[in-house]
Design an enzyme around this catalytic site. Sequence first.
Site, PDB file in Angstrom:
ATOM      1  N   GLY A 153       0.814  -1.207   0.000  1.00 15.78           N
ATOM      2  CA  GLY A 153       0.000   0.000   0.000  1.00 15.78           C
ATOM      3  C   GLY A 153       0.850   1.261   0.000  1.00 15.78           C
ATOM      4  N   TYR A 154       1.862   1.279   0.841  1.00 16.64           N
ATOM      5  CA  TYR A 154       2.772   2.424   0.937  1.00 16.64           C
ATOM      6  C   TYR A 154       3.484   2.661  -0.395  1.00 16.64           C
ATOM      7  CZ  TYR A 154       6.878   5.090   2.557  1.00 16.64           C
ATOM      8  OH  TYR A 154       7.871   6.014   2.725  1.00 16.64           O
ATOM      9  N   ALA A 155       4.044   1.591  -0.948  1.00 17.86           N
ATOM     10  CA  ALA A 155       4.778   1.710  -2.206  1.00 17.86           C
ATOM     11  C   ALA A 155       3.869   2.170  -3.342  1.00 17.86           C
ATOM     12  CB  ALA A 155       5.440   0.381  -2.561  1.00 17.86           C
ATOM     13  N   THR A 157       1.306   4.186  -3.242  1.00 20.18           N
ATOM     14  CA  THR A 157       1.080   5.631  -3.188  1.00 20.18           C
ATOM     15  C   THR A 157       2.325   6.389  -3.643  1.00 20.18           C
ATOM     16  OG1 THR A 157       1.774   5.880  -0.857  1.00 20.18           O
ATOM     17  CG2 THR A 157      -0.530   5.351  -1.276  1.00 20.18           C
TER      18      THR A 157
END
Length: 251
Positions: A153-155, A157
């Site tokens: 999820g972080y990557a 964005t």
Amino acid sequence: MRRLEGKVAIVTGAGQGVGQGIAFALAAEGAKVVVTGRTLKKLESSCAEITKRGGEALAVECDIKDRTALASLVSASVKHYGGIQILVNNAQEVPLGSLHEIEDEALSAGFESGPIATFRLMKLCYPHLKGDGCIINLASSAGKRWDMSGYGGYAATKEAIRSLSRAAACEWGKDGIRTNVILPHALSPGLEWWINDRPEEAAAYLASIPMQRLGDCEDDIGKFVVSLCSEDSRYVNGQSIALDGGQAFLG
């Protein structure tokens, strides 16, 4: 003469960590800095330190997920300082965890505060940046991890921010606006929390950095941003640059 004398910069998430370090470094080179974020007390603390060092800064409270608040931020910056030449999109809520762990709301918040806020603020600042503008967007080498477990999820964005930045570099270069991305590793409050929360993973992470240390928010990250915004880097556009002691290979 200082390298950024007469420039006006907006730095999001400048109340602490990497954003604060960038704001300090920009101000030290003569830029008037609009420090913005959600917590006014932190922003005022950053401004007080800049003033103490002989610089000039303005605190503007802003939730970057709010389109109206972003427009008000730009208007307040132009009204107070007369223009904008530098935009640093640093602030973002981070959706961490495995795909099963991340709730829809957390992922949505990550996109709203990351690529969507970056997209909106770049477009709002565009008329003021034309001719001699510089955009610095923050991403992460998480998108290049060999094992993406817990970072999808972080990557996602951050990779979206890189794509938008490349498009801006290609579309707006002719308008005198340079857009670049930095992917920093720095000892910010967020990273300190992660180190304390996941000590074994953090130890392995640190061991994988060739220089065997994390960056300093001002001296390693902020001062590089100064160089990227200065005439020294006037032909640098559309690049993603890892400030991580040699850990990532962007390829």
